[in-house]
Each structure stands twice: as structure tokens, then as C-alpha cells.
Design an enzyme around this catalytic site. Structure first.
Site, PDB file in Angstrom:
ATOM      1  N   SER A  36     -42.000 -30.979  19.729  1.00 36.23           N
ATOM      2  CA  SER A  36     -40.676 -31.592  19.700  1.00 36.23           C
ATOM      3  C   SER A  36     -40.380 -32.225  18.347  1.00 36.23           C
ATOM      4  O   SER A  36     -41.155 -33.048  17.852  1.00 36.23           O
ATOM      5  CB  SER A  36     -40.564 -32.670  20.788  1.00 36.23           C
ATOM      6  OG  SER A  36     -40.678 -32.095  22.063  1.00 36.23           O
ATOM      7  N   HIS A  67     -36.256 -28.088  20.538  1.00 39.97           N
ATOM      8  CA  HIS A  67     -36.972 -26.806  20.471  1.00 39.97           C
ATOM      9  C   HIS A  67     -35.927 -25.712  20.253  1.00 39.97           C
ATOM     10  O   HIS A  67     -35.173 -25.378  21.167  1.00 39.97           O
ATOM     11  CB  HIS A  67     -37.762 -26.544  21.760  1.00 39.97           C
ATOM     12  CG  HIS A  67     -38.894 -27.499  21.973  1.00 39.97           C
ATOM     13  ND1 HIS A  67     -40.216 -27.105  21.857  1.00 39.97           N
ATOM     14  CD2 HIS A  67     -38.915 -28.815  22.277  1.00 39.97           C
ATOM     15  CE1 HIS A  67     -40.995 -28.154  22.094  1.00 39.97           C
ATOM     16  NE2 HIS A  67     -40.230 -29.196  22.355  1.00 39.97           N
ATOM     17  N   HIS A  89     -42.967 -25.066  28.582  1.00 40.98           N
ATOM     18  CA  HIS A  89     -43.646 -26.132  29.321  1.00 40.98           C
ATOM     19  C   HIS A  89     -43.648 -25.836  30.817  1.00 40.98           C
ATOM     20  O   HIS A  89     -42.729 -25.190  31.341  1.00 40.98           O
ATOM     21  CB  HIS A  89     -42.950 -27.483  29.101  1.00 40.98           C
ATOM     22  CG  HIS A  89     -42.797 -27.872  27.673  1.00 40.98           C
ATOM     23  ND1 HIS A  89     -41.766 -27.396  26.893  1.00 40.98           N
ATOM     24  CD2 HIS A  89     -43.529 -28.706  26.882  1.00 40.98           C
ATOM     25  CE1 HIS A  89     -41.863 -27.920  25.668  1.00 40.98           C
ATOM     26  NE2 HIS A  89     -42.921 -28.707  25.645  1.00 40.98           N
ATOM     27  N   TYR A  91     -42.995 -28.017  33.054  1.00 40.98           N
ATOM     28  CA  TYR A  91     -41.897 -28.731  33.705  1.00 40.98           C
ATOM     29  C   TYR A  91     -40.553 -27.995  33.614  1.00 40.98           C
ATOM     30  O   TYR A  91     -39.595 -28.344  34.313  1.00 40.98           O
ATOM     31  CB  TYR A  91     -41.754 -30.157  33.162  1.00 40.98           C
ATOM     32  CG  TYR A  91     -41.437 -30.274  31.693  1.00 40.98           C
ATOM     33  CD1 TYR A  91     -40.171 -30.003  31.199  1.00 40.98           C
ATOM     34  CD2 TYR A  91     -42.409 -30.704  30.784  1.00 40.98           C
ATOM     35  CE1 TYR A  91     -39.880 -30.127  29.848  1.00 40.98           C
ATOM     36  CE2 TYR A  91     -42.123 -30.828  29.434  1.00 40.98           C
ATOM     37  CZ  TYR A  91     -40.859 -30.545  28.981  1.00 40.98           C
ATOM     38  OH  TYR A  91     -40.574 -30.673  27.636  1.00 40.98           O
ATOM     39  N   GLU A  92     -40.490 -26.961  32.766  1.00 40.40           N
ATOM     40  CA  GLU A  92     -39.290 -26.128  32.722  1.00 40.40           C
ATOM     41  C   GLU A  92     -39.272 -25.110  33.858  1.00 40.40           C
ATOM     42  O   GLU A  92     -38.276 -24.396  34.039  1.00 40.40           O
ATOM     43  CB  GLU A  92     -39.205 -25.403  31.381  1.00 40.40           C
ATOM     44  CG  GLU A  92     -39.024 -26.318  30.182  1.00 40.40           C
ATOM     45  CD  GLU A  92     -39.067 -25.553  28.871  1.00 40.40           C
ATOM     46  OE1 GLU A  92     -37.996 -25.102  28.437  1.00 40.40           O
ATOM     47  OE2 GLU A  92     -40.170 -25.402  28.304  1.00 40.40           O
ATOM     48  N   ALA A 119     -45.605 -33.643  19.893  1.00 40.23           N
ATOM     49  CA  ALA A 119     -45.244 -35.053  19.895  1.00 40.23           C
ATOM     50  C   ALA A 119     -45.973 -35.694  21.073  1.00 40.23           C
ATOM     51  O   ALA A 119     -46.002 -35.127  22.168  1.00 40.23           O
ATOM     52  CB  ALA A 119     -43.735 -35.212  20.055  1.00 40.23           C
ATOM     53  N   MET A 222     -47.265 -33.268  27.143  1.00 42.62           N
ATOM     54  CA  MET A 222     -46.984 -32.340  28.234  1.00 42.62           C
ATOM     55  C   MET A 222     -47.189 -30.877  27.824  1.00 42.62           C
ATOM     56  O   MET A 222     -46.547 -29.980  28.363  1.00 42.62           O
ATOM     57  CB  MET A 222     -45.551 -32.552  28.727  1.00 42.62           C
ATOM     58  CG  MET A 222     -45.249 -33.988  29.130  1.00 42.62           C
ATOM     59  SD  MET A 222     -43.482 -34.265  29.394  1.00 42.62           S
ATOM     60  CE  MET A 222     -43.442 -36.082  29.445  1.00 42.62           C
ATOM     61  N   SER A 223     -48.083 -30.642  26.856  1.00 44.24           N
ATOM     62  CA  SER A 223     -48.262 -29.274  26.347  1.00 44.24           C
ATOM     63  C   SER A 223     -49.652 -29.117  25.738  1.00 44.24           C
ATOM     64  O   SER A 223     -50.548 -29.914  25.978  1.00 44.24           O
ATOM     65  CB  SER A 223     -47.192 -28.976  25.276  1.00 44.24           C
ATOM     66  OG  SER A 223     -47.412 -29.785  24.125  1.00 44.24           O
ATOM     67  N   ASN A 246     -44.482 -42.579  20.150  1.00 42.30           N
ATOM     68  CA  ASN A 246     -44.221 -43.796  20.927  1.00 42.30           C
ATOM     69  C   ASN A 246     -45.537 -44.385  21.414  1.00 42.30           C
ATOM     70  O   ASN A 246     -46.562 -43.707  21.452  1.00 42.30           O
ATOM     71  CB  ASN A 246     -43.332 -43.489  22.145  1.00 42.30           C
ATOM     72  CG  ASN A 246     -43.969 -42.482  23.091  1.00 42.30           C
ATOM     73  OD1 ASN A 246     -43.922 -41.276  22.844  1.00 42.30           O
ATOM     74  ND2 ASN A 246     -44.574 -42.969  24.167  1.00 42.30           N
ATOM     75  N   HIS A 260     -36.644 -39.519  25.219  1.00 42.86           N
ATOM     76  CA  HIS A 260     -36.837 -38.318  24.397  1.00 42.86           C
ATOM     77  C   HIS A 260     -36.129 -38.435  23.051  1.00 42.86           C
ATOM     78  O   HIS A 260     -36.614 -37.901  22.043  1.00 42.86           O
ATOM     79  CB  HIS A 260     -36.340 -37.081  25.156  1.00 42.86           C
ATOM     80  CG  HIS A 260     -36.725 -35.782  24.519  1.00 42.86           C
ATOM     81  ND1 HIS A 260     -38.030 -35.424  24.277  1.00 42.86           N
ATOM     82  CD2 HIS A 260     -35.974 -34.754  24.041  1.00 42.86           C
ATOM     83  CE1 HIS A 260     -38.079 -34.236  23.712  1.00 42.86           C
ATOM     84  NE2 HIS A 260     -36.844 -33.808  23.539  1.00 42.86           N
TER      85      HIS A 260
END
Length: 299
Positions: A36, A67, A89, A91-92, A119, A222-223, A246, A260
Site C-alpha cells: 500500500s 494499489h 488479499h 479480504y478482497e 505497509a 494482511m499480506s 502506524n 487506511h
């Protein structure tokens, strides 16, 4: 959309690889997957050929802000590269076979080294937003519950049934990146650490963050881990880095809320620094020096 694993045949990967070979003269040795806000890495490539994911047979679609959804071929520091501006991902709604689909295509294209960037949120006290964490190891949490990219029939032409993951992040490349950081004067921004992959798309609860911290996780996202598993399975050399965007909230008294947009802001802030580090790493790495070659030499 079910998360049950699908089997993708070698012919499907080969069809995609053949299409790409027919549409570009570039024969990449290095592949880069951009996280990201880090898609600007592709902009540094010279003599570019670029393709929207939607135009490439078999490629999934990226739906996440930050992306771009393009595959870019070109040259960087004398080496031919292919760069993903955006990844896929869980979650997609993609299965892990689909999220990792490009990695095996890269293998068929002749890629020897995979660079993964992401990220991530920091759980380590010494990692601050804007810092760069060189990944030395990972925890693949989806794999613990059977969500794994290698589930299903094994294709021995890609790799073994039971691949070892004890040295999946190349030590030599990690040391080289550290040396480059010294030359660039960014040592204060860099350290090594353990990355954990979770499914997302929510950011962690405080209880989850505390658990991850107790398990020795330095950064969470998440990746990446699934991509690295597939890359290691098919014999690619891997280098990974996390841009810390973060601090993960670990206290009920903390009023900060992660979003995000903030992640993308830090990506833009550090984009030039990450670009310099990866560019110099590619320029100085020995493409032909990998663990498979080393092992063959000893036989």
C-alpha cells in the site's frame, strides 16, 4: 465468496506466462510486489511495458485504494525487473491460490529473486511510523487454520510437497540491505524484525494486539507471508521489507485510531527512501547467487 482453496493447474500459469512473453520483450530476473502506497517503485523502471491486471489472462483484480493494479516490466540498475503495482488479499475475497498466482507466473518467466514490500503496523516498542523493518521471519496465521496457498495437489515441477520455511528470507540480501542503509544514511530508520500475516480487513483489537506482542511479533499486516511461502516453494530467493505506517494500539487508554488514509500518508512520506533502498539493493545483488545454486555446488 468462499475461502475454500482452489487448485490452479500448471497450464493456467503457463498460459499467463506465455501471454506476457508474447507482449513484452523483457525477460525479468527480479520481481517486486509493492504494498500500500509503495507503487512508485515501478515508476523507476526504464524502457517500460505495462499492463492492467484486467488485461492479463488469469490475473485477479486489485480493489484496494493505493494499489494501482498494473504489472510493469522494465530495467533498473542493469537488471530486468517486473513490478506489481498492487497485490491481492484474502479480504478482497480471493483464495490464497489467487493472491499468490503472480509468484508462480514470475517463476515461469525466469525470475530468480522476489522482493516483497508492505505497509505494516508496529507492535515493537522501537519501531515508529516511517521506520523500515527488514523482514527476517514471519508468522503465517492463516496457515495455522488451514488457509494456505500450498493446500491441494502438489506440483513437483514447482517444488516439494513439504517445503522448509526456516530460511525463507535470504540472509545475504538482508545484510546487503543493512549495508546500503548505512551508505544512504538511514540506519536510524532501519531494523530487522518478525512480520505476522493476519486475514484482515479490520485492524487489530487491543486484545489481539497484546497477544501478537506476546508472541514476539514486531509488525503485523494482511499480506506477504503467503506470497513468500509460494516463492520459497518454487525456489525463488526472497527479500522482504515492511514500511511501518502506524503503531498498533495496545492500550485501552490509547485514544488513537488507525485508518487506511494514514497508512497511505506514511507511504507517500517515505516513498523516496524506500525507492532508493530497493533500487540500490537490486543494483548490487548477485542475481545468480541463491540458496538453490549454493546447495547444488555442495553436491
Amino acid at each position: 465468496m468462499t475461502q475454500s482453496q482452489e487448485h490452479i493447474s500448471r497450464e493456467v500459469y503457463q498460459t499467463t506466462a506465455d501471454w506476457l512473453r508474447a507482449h513484452t520483450r523483457h525477460r525479468p530476473e527480479v520481481a517486486i510486489i509493492c504494498g500500500s502506497g509503495l507503487g512508485m517503485l515501478a515508476d523507476t523502471l526504464e524502457c517500460q511495458d505495462s499492463f492492467a491486471y484486467s488485461d492479463i489472462p488469469g490475473f485477479p483484480q486489485s480493489t484496494v485504494k493505493g494499489h494501482a493494479g498494473r504489472l510493469v516490466f522494465g530495467e533498473l540498475k542493469g537488471k530486468v525487473c517486473v513490478c506489481m503495482q498492487g497485490r491481492f488479499h484474502m479480504y478482497e475475497g480471493h483464495t490464497l491460490s489467487k493472491t499468490t498466482f503472480p509468484v508462480r507466473v514470475f517463476k515461469l518467466l525466469g525470475v530468480k529473486t522476489l522482493i516483497v514490500t508492505n505497509a505494516a503496523g508496529s507492535l515493537a516498542d522501537g519501531l515508529r511510523p516511517g521506520d523500515i523493518m527488514i523482514i527476517k521471519d514471519h508468522i503465517n496465521f492463516p496457515g495455522f487454520v488451514g488457509l494456505h496457498p500450498l493446500i491441494g495437489p502438489n506440483d513437483d515441477e514447482f517444488g516439494p510437497r513439504f517445503p522448509a520455511m526456516s530460511n525463507c528470507y535470504d540472509k545475504e540480501l538482508r545484510c546487503l540491505a543493512t549495508d546500503i542503509g548505512k551508505q544512504l544514511g538511514i540506519t536510524g530508520l532501519m531494523r530487522e524484525g518478525v512480520y505476522a500475516m493476519v486475514g484482515g480487513p479490520n485492524f487489530e483489537s487491543i486484545a489481539e494486539a497484546k497477544l501478537l506482542h506476546q508472541l514476539g511479533v514486531d509488525a503485523v499486516g494482511m499480506s506477504t507471508a503467503a506470497e513468500v511461502v509460494v516463492a520459497t516453494h518454487c525456489g525463488l530467493r526472497v527479500f522482504g521489507l515492511s514500511l511501518i505506517t502506524n503503531k498498533v494500539v495496545r492500550s485501552y487508554e490509547d485514544v488513537d485510531i488507525v485508518n487506511h488514509e494514514g497508512v497511505l500518508d506514511v507511504g507517500r512520506l517515505r516513498s523516496v527512501t524506500v525507492q532508493q533502498l530497493v533500487t540500490e539493493l537490486i543494483g548490487k545483488m548477485d542475481i545468480n547467487n541463491n540458496a538453490a545454486n549454493d546447495a547444488a555446488t555442495k553436491l
